[in-house]
Design an enzyme around this catalytic site. Structure first.
Site, PDB file in Angstrom:
ATOM      1  N   TYR A   1      28.741  35.018  37.491  1.00  0.00           N
ATOM      2  CA  TYR A   1      29.980  35.640  37.023  1.00  0.00           C
ATOM      3  C   TYR A   1      29.999  35.614  35.497  1.00  0.00           C
ATOM      4  O   TYR A   1      30.042  34.564  34.875  1.00  0.00           O
ATOM      5  CB  TYR A   1      31.222  34.928  37.580  1.00  0.00           C
ATOM      6  CG  TYR A   1      31.338  34.920  39.095  1.00  0.00           C
ATOM      7  CD1 TYR A   1      30.615  35.818  39.889  1.00  0.00           C
ATOM      8  CD2 TYR A   1      32.173  34.030  39.740  1.00  0.00           C
ATOM      9  CE1 TYR A   1      30.718  35.799  41.267  1.00  0.00           C
ATOM     10  CE2 TYR A   1      32.290  34.008  41.132  1.00  0.00           C
ATOM     11  CZ  TYR A   1      31.552  34.895  41.884  1.00  0.00           C
ATOM     12  OH  TYR A   1      31.657  34.870  43.256  1.00  0.00           O
TER      13      TYR A   1
ATOM     14  N   HIS B   1      23.957  31.600  46.496  1.00  0.00           N
ATOM     15  CA  HIS B   1      24.820  32.788  46.456  1.00  0.00           C
ATOM     16  C   HIS B   1      24.363  33.871  47.441  1.00  0.00           C
ATOM     17  O   HIS B   1      25.172  34.486  48.126  1.00  0.00           O
ATOM     18  CB  HIS B   1      24.832  33.346  45.020  1.00  0.00           C
ATOM     19  CG  HIS B   1      26.109  34.026  44.645  1.00  0.00           C
ATOM     20  ND1 HIS B   1      26.603  34.031  43.375  1.00  0.00           N
ATOM     21  CD2 HIS B   1      27.006  34.740  45.381  1.00  0.00           C
ATOM     22  CE1 HIS B   1      27.737  34.720  43.332  1.00  0.00           C
ATOM     23  NE2 HIS B   1      28.002  35.159  44.544  1.00  0.00           N
TER      24      HIS B   1
ATOM     25  N   SER C   1      37.157  37.234  48.877  1.00  0.00           N
ATOM     26  CA  SER C   1      37.923  38.498  48.866  1.00  0.00           C
ATOM     27  C   SER C   1      38.954  38.536  49.993  1.00  0.00           C
ATOM     28  O   SER C   1      39.042  39.516  50.743  1.00  0.00           O
ATOM     29  CB  SER C   1      36.976  39.707  48.952  1.00  0.00           C
ATOM     30  OG  SER C   1      36.023  39.668  47.918  1.00  0.00           O
TER      31      SER C   1
ATOM     32  N   LEU D   1      41.984  39.064  49.888  1.00  0.00           N
ATOM     33  CA  LEU D   1      42.993  40.118  49.686  1.00  0.00           C
ATOM     34  C   LEU D   1      42.334  41.491  49.696  1.00  0.00           C
ATOM     35  O   LEU D   1      42.904  42.472  49.214  1.00  0.00           O
ATOM     36  CB  LEU D   1      43.726  39.889  48.353  1.00  0.00           C
ATOM     37  CG  LEU D   1      44.354  38.507  48.184  1.00  0.00           C
ATOM     38  CD1 LEU D   1      44.914  38.327  46.774  1.00  0.00           C
ATOM     39  CD2 LEU D   1      45.448  38.282  49.228  1.00  0.00           C
ATOM     40  N   GLY D   2      41.109  41.557  50.229  1.00  0.00           N
ATOM     41  CA  GLY D   2      40.408  42.842  50.255  1.00  0.00           C
ATOM     42  C   GLY D   2      40.195  43.395  48.861  1.00  0.00           C
ATOM     43  O   GLY D   2      40.425  44.579  48.608  1.00  0.00           O
TER      44      GLY D   2
ATOM     45  N   PHE E   1      43.107  45.308  47.541  1.00  0.00           N
ATOM     46  CA  PHE E   1      43.631  46.480  48.265  1.00  0.00           C
ATOM     47  C   PHE E   1      44.771  46.101  49.203  1.00  0.00           C
ATOM     48  O   PHE E   1      45.772  46.811  49.325  1.00  0.00           O
ATOM     49  CB  PHE E   1      42.500  47.150  49.064  1.00  0.00           C
ATOM     50  CG  PHE E   1      42.844  48.524  49.571  1.00  0.00           C
ATOM     51  CD1 PHE E   1      42.588  49.651  48.812  1.00  0.00           C
ATOM     52  CD2 PHE E   1      43.453  48.697  50.821  1.00  0.00           C
ATOM     53  CE1 PHE E   1      42.924  50.923  49.274  1.00  0.00           C
ATOM     54  CE2 PHE E   1      43.789  49.960  51.289  1.00  0.00           C
ATOM     55  CZ  PHE E   1      43.522  51.073  50.516  1.00  0.00           C
TER      56      PHE E   1
HETATM   57  N1  LIG Z   1      30.254  34.635  47.591  1.00  0.00           N
HETATM   58  C1  LIG Z   1      30.350  35.864  47.173  1.00  0.00           C
HETATM   59  O1  LIG Z   1      29.399  36.626  47.231  1.00  0.00           O
HETATM   60  C2  LIG Z   1      31.649  36.344  46.587  1.00  0.00           C
HETATM   61  C3  LIG Z   1      31.888  37.713  46.433  1.00  0.00           C
HETATM   62  C4  LIG Z   1      33.114  38.116  45.897  1.00  0.00           C
HETATM   63  C5  LIG Z   1      34.063  37.168  45.532  1.00  0.00           C
HETATM   64  N2  LIG Z   1      33.786  35.836  45.682  1.00  0.00           N
HETATM   65  C6  LIG Z   1      34.768  34.792  45.313  1.00  0.00           C
HETATM   66  O2  LIG Z   1      35.990  35.040  45.985  1.00  0.00           O
HETATM   67  C7  LIG Z   1      37.062  35.102  45.057  1.00  0.00           C
HETATM   68  C8  LIG Z   1      38.130  36.055  45.548  1.00  0.00           C
HETATM   69  O3  LIG Z   1      37.586  37.317  45.865  1.00  0.00           O
HETATM   70  P1  LIG Z   1      37.880  38.650  45.047  1.00  0.00           P
HETATM   71  O4  LIG Z   1      38.369  38.313  43.697  1.00  0.00           O
HETATM   72  O5  LIG Z   1      36.678  39.495  45.205  1.00  0.00           O
HETATM   73  O6  LIG Z   1      39.003  39.394  45.883  1.00  0.00           O
HETATM   74  P2  LIG Z   1      40.496  39.097  46.348  1.00  0.00           P
HETATM   75  O7  LIG Z   1      40.842  37.674  46.159  1.00  0.00           O
HETATM   76  O8  LIG Z   1      40.587  39.692  47.687  1.00  0.00           O
HETATM   77  O9  LIG Z   1      41.335  40.017  45.354  1.00  0.00           O
HETATM   78  C9  LIG Z   1      41.343  39.849  43.969  1.00  0.00           C
HETATM   79  C10 LIG Z   1      42.015  41.042  43.336  1.00  0.00           C
HETATM   80  O10 LIG Z   1      43.368  41.125  43.774  1.00  0.00           O
HETATM   81  C11 LIG Z   1      44.270  41.056  42.680  1.00  0.00           C
HETATM   82  N3  LIG Z   1      45.365  40.180  43.118  1.00  0.00           N
HETATM   83  C12 LIG Z   1      45.306  38.840  43.348  1.00  0.00           C
HETATM   84  N4  LIG Z   1      46.476  38.376  43.793  1.00  0.00           N
HETATM   85  C13 LIG Z   1      47.320  39.446  43.838  1.00  0.00           C
HETATM   86  C14 LIG Z   1      48.673  39.605  44.216  1.00  0.00           C
HETATM   87  N5  LIG Z   1      49.402  38.587  44.646  1.00  0.00           N
HETATM   88  N6  LIG Z   1      49.221  40.856  44.133  1.00  0.00           N
HETATM   89  C15 LIG Z   1      48.480  41.905  43.711  1.00  0.00           C
HETATM   90  N7  LIG Z   1      47.183  41.815  43.345  1.00  0.00           N
HETATM   91  C16 LIG Z   1      46.604  40.590  43.404  1.00  0.00           C
HETATM   92  C17 LIG Z   1      43.471  40.500  41.527  1.00  0.00           C
HETATM   93  O11 LIG Z   1      43.887  41.056  40.311  1.00  0.00           O
HETATM   94  P3  LIG Z   1      44.137  40.153  38.981  1.00  0.00           P
HETATM   95  O12 LIG Z   1      42.920  39.309  38.792  1.00  0.00           O
HETATM   96  O13 LIG Z   1      44.332  41.171  37.934  1.00  0.00           O
HETATM   97  O14 LIG Z   1      45.343  39.342  39.297  1.00  0.00           O
HETATM   98  C18 LIG Z   1      42.051  40.990  41.836  1.00  0.00           C
HETATM   99  O15 LIG Z   1      41.868  42.294  41.349  1.00  0.00           O
HETATM  100  C19 LIG Z   1      36.395  35.513  43.750  1.00  0.00           C
HETATM  101  O16 LIG Z   1      37.160  35.140  42.629  1.00  0.00           O
HETATM  102  C20 LIG Z   1      35.084  34.764  43.824  1.00  0.00           C
HETATM  103  O17 LIG Z   1      35.269  33.432  43.394  1.00  0.00           O
HETATM  104  C21 LIG Z   1      32.595  35.421  46.218  1.00  0.00           C
END
Ligand SMILES: NC(=O)c1ccc[n+]([C@@H]2O[C@H](COP(=O)([O-])OP(=O)(O)OC[C@H]3O[C@@H](n4cnc5c(N)ncnc54)[C@H](OP(=O)(O)O)[C@@H]3O)[C@@H](O)[C@H]2O)c1
Length: 330
Positions: free
Chosen positions: A61, A129, A208, A210-211, A214
């Protein structure tokens, strides 16, 4: 403020708050609205204040800058945090970021870099990873077991590994956690992965949840995504799929209005209801959102609401583009 507001679970023996914080979006990837390192650090501090103990980052990251940011934020607070980070998507033998490499020599270099950037002498949960087809998983876990013995890491995790790989890895050294995508619109882990993890006593960390934002209902049109936004090429966010997937948001909205919770909270509460071995890591770089997401710990969904959420319209489009799909579930 008390440090135990959120319920805790264990991931293969590792105690974590059952809602964590993903730090990835603090270093790019999703680019709706401006963020700043100052706000990101405040977000991490607020999370800790609210009882979140589990912070998820990775060497790739940034690359590297996300671990540095997390390191800066947890300075003086190390004992409040379970740090999870990941190796294997940066090759230190010259090929650099984006190259899969879980060879023992690469892990030895990677772990020293992560420790330094995080400002700590141990990592609580160290994940591979992506599975490296060129290195037997036994060799990878072998060196990780050595790192456990040396006190550099406490627990071992895998991310996006297939079931056979998990079984093989677990025979070398207990795997504490498996991290993969799991949410209302990504239900694949339910068929084989979750039953295997439960058989082996391995915890599950949905990424992810929260998709990619989305499912929160905040992304209403693909035009909101800037050209450098990672989601711009994700099949679920493109073309007709985007419009079709808005139906899912409408369906989640119905449950949200019944419960008085936000869509993000419903998405997280549904995940928490799937078992006490599941610890999602919603990602945000904003204080208000970490407060909102963390409060999902107290949202109770009724049986009827869970049933309704179990039967949402399936997502249109794969969860990753072709390149990313080719390196998962191996
Ligand atoms: N192992 C892997 O391969 C892998 C892959 C992807 C992700 N991850 C890990 O999983 C974590 C979470 O996944 P992710 O960030 O991909 O997706 P997520 O948690 O599903 O969604 C994050 C997105 O949603 C927005 N968001 C968060 N809370 C919100 C709310 N209450 N209302 C509206 N929008 C909101 C965030 O925007 P803002 O940041 O602008 O608030 C960001 O754009 C990552 O940070 C990472 O540590 C791991």
């Amino acid at each position: 403020m008390s440090n135990n507001i959120i319920k805790h679970i264990t991931l293969g023996g590792l105690d974590v708050s059952r809602i964590g914080l993903g730090a990835m979006s603090m270093s790019g990837y999703y680019n709706i609205g401006a963020g700043s390192d100052t706000e990101s650090i405040r977000t991490i501090h607020r999370a800790l204040e609210l009882g979140v103990t589990h912070i998820d980052t990775a060497e790739i990251y940034g690359p590297f800058s996300n671990e540095e940011l997390v390191g800066q934020a947890i300075k003086g607070r190390r004992d409040q945090v379970v740090i999870a980070t990941k190796f294997g998507l940066v090759s230190h033998a010259g090929a650099g970021p984006g190259v899969i490499d879980s060879s023992p020599a690469n892990i030895r270099v990677a772990v020293e870099g992560s420790l330094k950037r995080l400002g700590t002498d141990y990592i609580d949960l160290y994940y591979q990873h992506r599975v490296d087809p060129n290195t037997p998983i036994e060799d990878t876990v072998g060196v990780l077991a050595d790192l456990v013995a040396e006190g550099k890491i406490r627990y071992i995790g895998l991310s996006e590994a297939g079931t056979e790989t998990i079984r093989r890895a677990h025979t070398v050294h207990p795997i504490a956690a498996l991290q993969t995508e799991y949410s209302l619109w990504s239900r694949d882990p339910e068929a084989e992965l979750l039953p295997l993890l439960r058989e082996l006593g391995i915890g599950f960390v949905p990424y992810s949840p929260l998709g990619h934002g989305f499912l929160t209902g905040e992304i209403k049109s693909p035009e909101q995504l800037s050209d450098d936004d990672w989601r711009k090429t994700n099949p679920r966010f493109t073309g007709e799929n985007f419009q079709r997937n808005l139906r899912i948001v409408d369906e989640v909205k119905v449950v949200a209005s019944q419960t008085g919770a936000t869509l993000a909270q419903v998405a997280l509460a549904w995940l928490l209801a799937q078992g006490d071995d599941i610890a999602p890591i919603p990602g945000t770089k904003r204080v208000a959102r970490v407060e909102e997401n963390t409060a999902a710990d107290r949202v109770q969904l009724s049986t009827a609401q869970l049933e309704r959420l179990n039967n949402l319209t399936p997502a249109a489009g794969e969860r990753h583009d072709e390149g990313n799909m080719s390196v998962i579930d191996r």
